[in-house]
Write a protein that holds these residues in place. Structure first.
Motif, PDB file in Angstrom:
ATOM      1  N   ALA A   1     -37.635 -27.919  42.071  1.00  0.00           N
ATOM      2  CA  ALA A   1     -38.558 -29.044  42.262  1.00  0.00           C
ATOM      3  C   ALA A   1     -37.738 -30.279  42.621  1.00  0.00           C
ATOM      4  CB  ALA A   1     -39.370 -29.299  40.998  1.00  0.00           C
ATOM      5  N   ASN A   2     -38.291 -31.119  43.501  1.00  0.00           N
ATOM      6  CA  ASN A   2     -37.560 -32.280  44.004  1.00  0.00           C
ATOM      7  C   ASN A   2     -38.305 -33.554  43.673  1.00  0.00           C
ATOM      8  OD1 ASN A   2     -37.407 -29.973  46.441  1.00  0.00           O
ATOM      9  ND2 ASN A   2     -35.458 -30.709  45.665  1.00  0.00           N
ATOM     10  N   LEU A   3     -37.697 -34.400  42.852  1.00  0.00           N
ATOM     11  CA  LEU A   3     -38.241 -35.712  42.545  1.00  0.00           C
ATOM     12  C   LEU A   3     -37.546 -36.738  43.426  1.00  0.00           C
ATOM     13  CD1 LEU A   3     -40.154 -37.321  40.626  1.00  0.00           C
ATOM     14  CD2 LEU A   3     -38.181 -37.638  39.118  1.00  0.00           C
ATOM     15  N   ARG A   4     -38.344 -37.517  44.150  1.00  0.00           N
ATOM     16  CA  ARG A   4     -37.832 -38.563  45.036  1.00  0.00           C
ATOM     17  C   ARG A   4     -36.869 -38.017  46.090  1.00  0.00           C
ATOM     18  NH1 ARG A   4     -37.106 -43.905  41.100  1.00  0.00           N
ATOM     19  NH2 ARG A   4     -39.297 -44.511  41.198  1.00  0.00           N
ATOM     20  N   GLY A   5     -37.133 -36.797  46.561  1.00  0.00           N
ATOM     21  CA  GLY A   5     -36.363 -36.247  47.651  1.00  0.00           C
ATOM     22  C   GLY A   5     -34.956 -35.815  47.299  1.00  0.00           C
ATOM     23  N   LEU A   6     -34.609 -35.798  46.009  1.00  0.00           N
ATOM     24  CA  LEU A   6     -33.283 -35.391  45.576  1.00  0.00           C
ATOM     25  C   LEU A   6     -33.329 -33.981  44.999  1.00  0.00           C
ATOM     26  CD1 LEU A   6     -32.138 -38.765  43.996  1.00  0.00           C
ATOM     27  CD2 LEU A   6     -31.341 -37.755  46.135  1.00  0.00           C
ATOM     28  N   PRO A   7     -32.187 -33.293  44.886  1.00  0.00           N
ATOM     29  CA  PRO A   7     -32.198 -31.905  44.426  1.00  0.00           C
ATOM     30  C   PRO A   7     -32.745 -31.758  43.015  1.00  0.00           C
ATOM     31  CG  PRO A   7     -30.070 -32.478  45.374  1.00  0.00           C
ATOM     32  CD  PRO A   7     -30.841 -33.745  45.261  1.00  0.00           C
ATOM     33  N   THR A   8     -33.118 -30.530  42.680  1.00  0.00           N
ATOM     34  CA  THR A   8     -33.731 -30.276  41.375  1.00  0.00           C
ATOM     35  C   THR A   8     -32.810 -30.625  40.224  1.00  0.00           C
ATOM     36  OG1 THR A   8     -34.846 -28.582  40.060  1.00  0.00           O
ATOM     37  CG2 THR A   8     -32.976 -27.864  41.392  1.00  0.00           C
ATOM     38  N   ASP A   9     -31.487 -30.511  40.402  1.00  0.00           N
ATOM     39  CA  ASP A   9     -30.579 -30.833  39.303  1.00  0.00           C
ATOM     40  C   ASP A   9     -30.193 -32.308  39.270  1.00  0.00           C
ATOM     41  OD1 ASP A   9     -29.037 -30.625  41.572  1.00  0.00           O
ATOM     42  OD2 ASP A   9     -27.803 -28.965  40.852  1.00  0.00           O
ATOM     43  N   SER A  10     -30.892 -33.146  40.028  1.00  0.00           N
ATOM     44  CA  SER A  10     -30.712 -34.601  39.933  1.00  0.00           C
ATOM     45  C   SER A  10     -31.775 -35.247  39.052  1.00  0.00           C
ATOM     46  CB  SER A  10     -30.748 -35.236  41.322  1.00  0.00           C
ATOM     47  OG  SER A  10     -29.606 -34.888  42.062  1.00  0.00           O
ATOM     48  N   THR A  11     -32.622 -34.432  38.434  1.00  0.00           N
ATOM     49  CA  THR A  11     -33.610 -34.926  37.484  1.00  0.00           C
ATOM     50  C   THR A  11     -33.297 -34.348  36.116  1.00  0.00           C
ATOM     51  OG1 THR A  11     -35.331 -35.073  39.176  1.00  0.00           O
ATOM     52  CG2 THR A  11     -36.057 -35.013  36.885  1.00  0.00           C
ATOM     53  N   LEU A  12     -33.094 -35.212  35.133  1.00  0.00           N
ATOM     54  CA  LEU A  12     -32.803 -34.766  33.773  1.00  0.00           C
ATOM     55  C   LEU A  12     -34.099 -34.336  33.100  1.00  0.00           C
ATOM     56  CD1 LEU A  12     -30.835 -34.444  31.385  1.00  0.00           C
ATOM     57  CD2 LEU A  12     -31.339 -36.827  30.799  1.00  0.00           C
ATOM     58  N   VAL A  13     -34.072 -33.177  32.449  1.00  0.00           N
ATOM     59  CA  VAL A  13     -35.240 -32.658  31.751  1.00  0.00           C
ATOM     60  C   VAL A  13     -34.970 -32.695  30.245  1.00  0.00           C
ATOM     61  CG1 VAL A  13     -36.714 -30.651  31.380  1.00  0.00           C
ATOM     62  CG2 VAL A  13     -35.935 -31.223  33.684  1.00  0.00           C
ATOM     63  N   LEU A  14     -35.888 -33.296  29.500  1.00  0.00           N
ATOM     64  CA  LEU A  14     -35.813 -33.368  28.045  1.00  0.00           C
ATOM     65  C   LEU A  14     -36.991 -32.623  27.434  1.00  0.00           C
ATOM     66  CD1 LEU A  14     -35.107 -37.223  27.620  1.00  0.00           C
ATOM     67  CD2 LEU A  14     -33.409 -35.401  27.852  1.00  0.00           C
ATOM     68  N   LEU A  15     -36.801 -32.087  26.247  1.00  0.00           N
ATOM     69  CA  LEU A  15     -37.876 -31.503  25.456  1.00  0.00           C
ATOM     70  C   LEU A  15     -37.870 -32.217  24.116  1.00  0.00           C
ATOM     71  CD1 LEU A  15     -40.082 -29.262  25.347  1.00  0.00           C
ATOM     72  CD2 LEU A  15     -38.379 -27.812  24.241  1.00  0.00           C
ATOM     73  N   ASN A  16     -38.974 -32.892  23.807  1.00  0.00           N
ATOM     74  CA  ASN A  16     -39.043 -33.734  22.601  1.00  0.00           C
ATOM     75  C   ASN A  16     -37.879 -34.718  22.546  1.00  0.00           C
ATOM     76  OD1 ASN A  16     -41.393 -32.582  21.741  1.00  0.00           O
ATOM     77  ND2 ASN A  16     -40.538 -31.529  19.970  1.00  0.00           N
ATOM     78  N   GLY A  17     -37.492 -35.235  23.712  1.00  0.00           N
ATOM     79  CA  GLY A  17     -36.443 -36.241  23.772  1.00  0.00           C
ATOM     80  C   GLY A  17     -35.028 -35.703  23.734  1.00  0.00           C
ATOM     81  N   LYS A  18     -34.856 -34.369  23.693  1.00  0.00           N
ATOM     82  CA  LYS A  18     -33.526 -33.763  23.639  1.00  0.00           C
ATOM     83  C   LYS A  18     -33.242 -33.025  24.948  1.00  0.00           C
ATOM     84  CE  LYS A  18     -33.160 -35.071  19.341  1.00  0.00           C
ATOM     85  NZ  LYS A  18     -32.243 -36.182  18.949  1.00  0.00           N
ATOM     86  N   ARG A  19     -31.984 -33.082  25.381  1.00  0.00           N
ATOM     87  CA  ARG A  19     -31.584 -32.481  26.652  1.00  0.00           C
ATOM     88  C   ARG A  19     -31.933 -31.003  26.700  1.00  0.00           C
ATOM     89  NH1 ARG A  19     -27.800 -33.108  30.948  1.00  0.00           N
ATOM     90  NH2 ARG A  19     -27.373 -35.251  30.264  1.00  0.00           N
ATOM     91  N   ARG A  20     -32.599 -30.588  27.783  1.00  0.00           N
ATOM     92  CA  ARG A  20     -32.975 -29.190  28.000  1.00  0.00           C
ATOM     93  C   ARG A  20     -31.876 -28.502  28.802  1.00  0.00           C
ATOM     94  NH1 ARG A  20     -36.157 -25.142  26.035  1.00  0.00           N
ATOM     95  NH2 ARG A  20     -36.921 -23.776  27.694  1.00  0.00           N
ATOM     96  N   HIS A  21     -31.549 -27.278  28.418  1.00  0.00           N
ATOM     97  CA  HIS A  21     -30.503 -26.538  29.123  1.00  0.00           C
ATOM     98  C   HIS A  21     -30.964 -26.172  30.533  1.00  0.00           C
ATOM     99  CE1 HIS A  21     -33.062 -23.411  27.316  1.00  0.00           C
ATOM    100  NE2 HIS A  21     -32.692 -22.653  28.335  1.00  0.00           N
ATOM    101  N   ARG A  22     -30.027 -25.992  31.420  1.00  0.00           N
ATOM    102  CA  ARG A  22     -30.341 -25.618  32.791  1.00  0.00           C
ATOM    103  C   ARG A  22     -30.498 -24.107  32.908  1.00  0.00           C
ATOM    104  NH1 ARG A  22     -27.726 -28.579  35.881  1.00  0.00           N
ATOM    105  NH2 ARG A  22     -26.504 -29.827  34.431  1.00  0.00           N
ATOM    106  N   SER A  23     -31.122 -23.681  33.985  1.00  0.00           N
ATOM    107  CA  SER A  23     -31.317 -22.263  34.245  1.00  0.00           C
ATOM    108  C   SER A  23     -30.006 -21.624  34.683  1.00  0.00           C
ATOM    109  CB  SER A  23     -32.379 -22.077  35.335  1.00  0.00           C
ATOM    110  OG  SER A  23     -32.390 -20.754  35.813  1.00  0.00           O
ATOM    111  N   SER A  24     -29.896 -20.314  34.475  1.00  0.00           N
ATOM    112  CA  SER A  24     -28.732 -19.570  34.965  1.00  0.00           C
ATOM    113  C   SER A  24     -28.838 -19.261  36.447  1.00  0.00           C
ATOM    114  CB  SER A  24     -28.568 -18.268  34.179  1.00  0.00           C
ATOM    115  OG  SER A  24     -29.749 -17.501  34.222  1.00  0.00           O
ATOM    116  N   VAL A  25     -30.007 -19.497  37.042  1.00  0.00           N
ATOM    117  CA  VAL A  25     -30.209 -19.210  38.467  1.00  0.00           C
ATOM    118  C   VAL A  25     -29.668 -20.366  39.311  1.00  0.00           C
ATOM    119  CG1 VAL A  25     -31.940 -18.977  40.282  1.00  0.00           C
ATOM    120  CG2 VAL A  25     -32.153 -17.648  38.184  1.00  0.00           C
ATOM    121  N   ILE A  26     -28.814 -20.027  40.243  1.00  0.00           N
ATOM    122  CA  ILE A  26     -28.324 -20.986  41.229  1.00  0.00           C
ATOM    123  C   ILE A  26     -29.013 -20.671  42.550  1.00  0.00           C
ATOM    124  CG2 ILE A  26     -26.298 -21.890  42.424  1.00  0.00           C
ATOM    125  CD1 ILE A  26     -24.600 -20.967  40.079  1.00  0.00           C
TER     126      ILE A  26
END
Length: 860
Positions: A107-132
């Motif tokens: 998914a692309n927020l503001r036209g940037l790659p998917t790993d340029s958006t930080l994802v949190l769950l309940n305010g804590k950093r969410r781990h990234r997927s193993s899929v590249i």
């Protein structure tokens, strides 16, 4: 991290000047789904501040909030599609044939790659997927972001989208913004939802059951459990390839279509999320949240032509048949068979020299019609976070609020490929393979503190500080032996490994680990009743590339009771992932209309270095925003401008064609199957971009037709320009980064509510975009703008049972059909159906067409 000091000083001056007349600009198109606009405006945001949580109208940063009720009303339950419909600057593509990107959609927020958006769950950093995403369509080439799709909408209390750079507050990845998924915390009640849907084409049938249950955890706590289970059939928007049709006419039993071009099949997709809290008394509490998610995915690959597929059927593009000598030591050679007919198996020289000779072998004996591999895998995602928070009551720390937490997140991708061959094994090859696994494992430990200090301002100053330790590892597990075996026919030119996705060899297996630690300080200063300033500073040190320091300054000013302004300036960074720095892989892709094998090598591999690769460094960003919010009676209007400059962006290089010299060096480096490799790529910091845009949101609430109505308009203009690049990136990839996504997107919604019935209607506008098929510039055109409509009607039988019927893309607006351009014809692209698809895969609205659904919810 080096920064241009004079440039920063200038930007700080601009930001502080703007701050004097600046304020928060916050609204969301999701408000249109809520009949009570005033209640929506008072939603509380957690992300973006470490002071006391604020209503979004008082927050010093722009935040969109999509509440749980809004999410429940939407017809789609896929989290990516829900966010795409409510946040216009978010784009999500449907991937037909995209290797691992089909398993976890970027998914692309503001036209940037998917790993340029930080994802949190309940305010804590969410781990990234193993899929590249090895085949990520330009923008996402090589991206490795979190898997948002595992988060069930029924588990959500709300989703907060911070539309601002926030690396100084949260660390790496928060260049485009931050998404915080807040889990429900009810101690009672719940819901059960059953949903079924299907595309107008009669495929892609989806059945889903989801539920949420709130329970008391002793007298002073809660346990809230959510689950989602679904199955989705594959879709096909395919046409028969001309080459496959010709083989069918020549008497071969070729499937029609030979190649499925559409969304993959998803089976046994289950997600379970739990959120737990316990009041420990004396202003202390303990918390824990966790998830287990798993799904099986299977999709199509490209058709293997039984005359031309290299290292399987031919070595010279179909001029002669690739024939293997099964008894090379008997002194008798196998014949050379020119391919002179539409079906080589009918040629007499083939019959005499191959079919009737047990010592000679061609894959036309085993699979005369050619074959189409199916690629898929099992994706497992698990995590657990535990912590305690409260307030120190005694001693030197009295009055300081604390939050200590630790988390572990793990994503495993076990790849599978079906209906293919390891050509080097000849007639002994299996047809199905397990090429291996990727495992992403992350551990986080945080200590966060907040102190309110009376500094003589309008209110107390909030001073937050904290420490963070993070460990990230990427593990490669070797595949089954047949998936990478070097068979007896290797020396005769037959390809090694499972064709389409060779298995990971034991020599490539291993665990790659990186650790980093950070310290930050964050302050909010309510200087007066109408003026609020914020500042954050973060220092982070990585054991690989070194340290980085980032800052953020923000401010808001209420000019009048109806008009506010806001502004922010910040620096940020995105660290290269451990996977990007170490992964190697062989993939099959189309290049110039020809199916070729391409090796992705680590950037420090000698061959990568020979071609321009260097050790990866972090991306660096500088962001500036300025906005305003204006209330006119019952109309709530906001506008935001943003400018994000990113230097040394990390991406997969262009595919570089190998020379004989390169192949010799590859063999010396131990790279297998060198003779079948046509290309090499690697991750690199090669280009700089500037992204700018405007978000505009307007909401209006009124009584209409004896009911309550909410109207909403949301618009985003986004433009990315590549400021600097080299041949390593390539001009066509630059064109894709700049033009694949529409510059203009908008949604207009009308939510009408009566006592028993509610109706939700949305118009979606997608501006012009670059239509690209099979990642080839010979197919690229400027596709037309398009409008689609979604309609959703709900009937409340009573307070507990709600029946909903609806449709997305209700008028079945077709995506842009693939066109043959003059340039395409000059490059040999003669027919739009050459590669089996009908529509451009870059279509921002997807290519599957209209979808209808029915949903029954029971609330208790």
């Amino acid at each position: 991290m080096k920064t241009n000091q004079s440039k920063i000083a200038k930007q700080v001056g601009i930001a502080l000047s703007a701050s004097i007349a600046s304020s928060v600009l916050i609204a969301t198109p999701a408000l249109a789904q809520n009949a009570n606009a005033e209640a929506s405006v008072e939603k509380i945001a957690v992300v973006g501040t470490r002071a006391a949580p604020r209503s979004i109208s008082d927050s010093p940063v722009p935040i969109d909030i999509i509440g749980g009720e809004e999410l429940a009303k939407a017809g789609n339950t896929d989290m990516l599609e829900l966010l795409k419909g409510t946040v216009p600057s978010l784009n999500v593509h449907t991937n037909p044939i995209s290797d691992a990107a089909s398993l976890v959609r970027p998914a692309n927020l503001r036209g940037l790659p998917t790993d340029s958006t930080l994802v949190l769950l309940n305010g804590k950093r969410r781990h990234r997927s193993s899929v590249i995403a090895f085949l990520g369509g330009g923008i996402n080439d090589g991206a490795q972001g979190p898997d948002i799709s595992v988060i069930p909408s029924i588990a959500m209390k709300q989703v907060e989208v911070l539309r601002d750079g926030a690396a100084a507050q949260y660390g790496s990845d928060a260049i485009a913004g931050v998404m915080n998924f807040v889990l429900k915390d009810d101690a009672d009640g719940g819901s059960i939802v059953v949903r079924s849907g299907e595309y107008y084409e009669g495929d892609g049938a989806t059945t889903e059951v989801s539920g949420n249950f709130g329970m008391a955890l002793t007298d002073d706590g809660f346990a809230n459990i959510s689950f989602q289970y679904k199955n989705a059939d594959a879709t096909s928007r395919s046409v028969q390839r001309p080459d496959a049709a010709a083989f069918g006419q020549a008497g071969l039993n070729v499937a029609n279509p030979a190649q499925i071009w559409g969304s993959p099949e998803v089976k046994d997709d289950i997600s379970i999320f739990g959120n737990f809290g316990l009041d420990l008394g004396n202003d202390r509490e303990a918390y824990m949240f966790a998830n287990y998610s798993e799904r099986d995915i299977r999709g199509g690959f490209y058709y293997r032509n039984p005359h031309t597929r290299g290292t399987v059927y031919s070595l010279d593009g179909g001029a002669t048949l690739l024939v293997g000598d099964l008894t090379p030591d008997d002194g008798v050679s196998c014949p050379v068979i020119p391919i002179t007919s539409a079906n080589v198996t009918t040629q007499q020289d083939y019959i005499d020299g191959v079919a009737n000779d047990p010592n000679c072998f061609a894959f036309n004996e085993m699979i005369p019609e050619g074959f189409t591999p199916n690629f898929g895998g099992n994706i497992t995602d698990t995590s657990i976070t535990m912590g305690t928070k409260g307030e120190f009551k005694e001693g030197a720390l009295a009055g300081i609020m604390y939050d200590f937490s630790g988390s572990v997140g793990r994503s495993e991708s076990a790849f599978l490929i079906f209906n293919t061959v390891n050509a080097s094994l000849g007639p002994d090859t299996p047809r199905d393979f397990a090429p291996g696994k990727y495992i992403q494992l992350e551990k986080n430990f945080n200590a966060d503190f907040v102190k309110f200090v009376d500094a003589g301002f309008y209110e107390e100053v909030s001073i937050a500080s904290g420490l963070e330790w993070h460990e990230e590892s990427f593990e490669v597990i070797a595949g089954d032996e047949a998936s990478f075996a070097v068979g007896p026919l290797t020396s005769q030119g037959f390809g090694i490994g499972s064709n389409g996705f060779p298995g990971f060899q034991p020599s490539a297996a291993g665990v790659f680990t990186r650790r980093n630690a950070a310290a930050y300080i964050d302050a909010e200063l309510p200087i007066s009743e109408t003026f609020l300033m914020g500042a954050a500073l973060r220092y982070e040190n990585y054991d690989s590339f070194g340290s980085t320091t980032n800052y953020k300054i923000s401010a808001q000013l209420n000019a009048t009771d109806d008009l506010s302004f806001r502004s922010s300036i910040s620096t940020g960074f995105r660290a290269p992932t451990v996977g990007q720095a170490n992964v190697s892989n062989v993939q099959t892709n189309l290049d110039g209309g020809v199916l070729v094998d391409s090796a992705l090598l680590p950037p420090t591999n000698p061959i990568s270095a020979q071609l321009g690769g260097t050790e990866l460094q972090p991306e660096e960003s500088e962001s500036f925003t300025l906005g305003a919010v204006y209330t006119i009676g019952d109309v709530f209007l906001t506008v935001d401008y943003y400018n994000i400059q990113v230097s040394d962006r990390i991406s997969q290089s262009d595919k570089i064609n190998l020379t004989d010299t390169d192949r010799t060096a590859l063999r010396a480096a131990g790279v297998p199957n060198v003779d079948s490799l046509q290309q090499v790529s690697f991750f690199t910091n090669d280009f700089d971009t500037t992204t700018q845009g405007i978000d505009l949101v307007a909401n209006y609430t009124t009584d209409l037709f004896d009911g309550s109505s909410v109207f909403s308009l949301a618009y985003n203009w986004n433009e990315t320009e590549v400021d600097k690049f080299s041949d390593i990136t390539g001009a066509f990839k630059v064109k894709r980064i700049e033009e694949d996504l529409p510059n203009h997107r908008a949604t207009a919604t009308w939510a009408q509510t009566w006592d028993k019935v509610s109706v939700f209607t949305r118009a979606n506008y997608y501006g012009e975009y670059q239509g690209v098929h099979v990642d080839w510039d010979a197919t690229a055109v400027t596709a037309d703008a398009v409008v689609t409509f979604d309609v959703d009607v709900s009937y409340n039988f009573d307070d507990n049972i709600v029946l909903t019927v609806g449709a997305q893309n209700v008028f079945d607006q077709e995506a842009e059909r693939i066109q043959v351009t003059d340039y395409g014809r000059s490059q040999g692209f003669t027919d739009a159906s050459t590669f089996g698809g009908q529509y451009y895969e870059t279509s921002p609205m997807g290519f599957n067409g209209g979808l209808y659904y029915v949903k029954l919810a029971y609330n208790f």
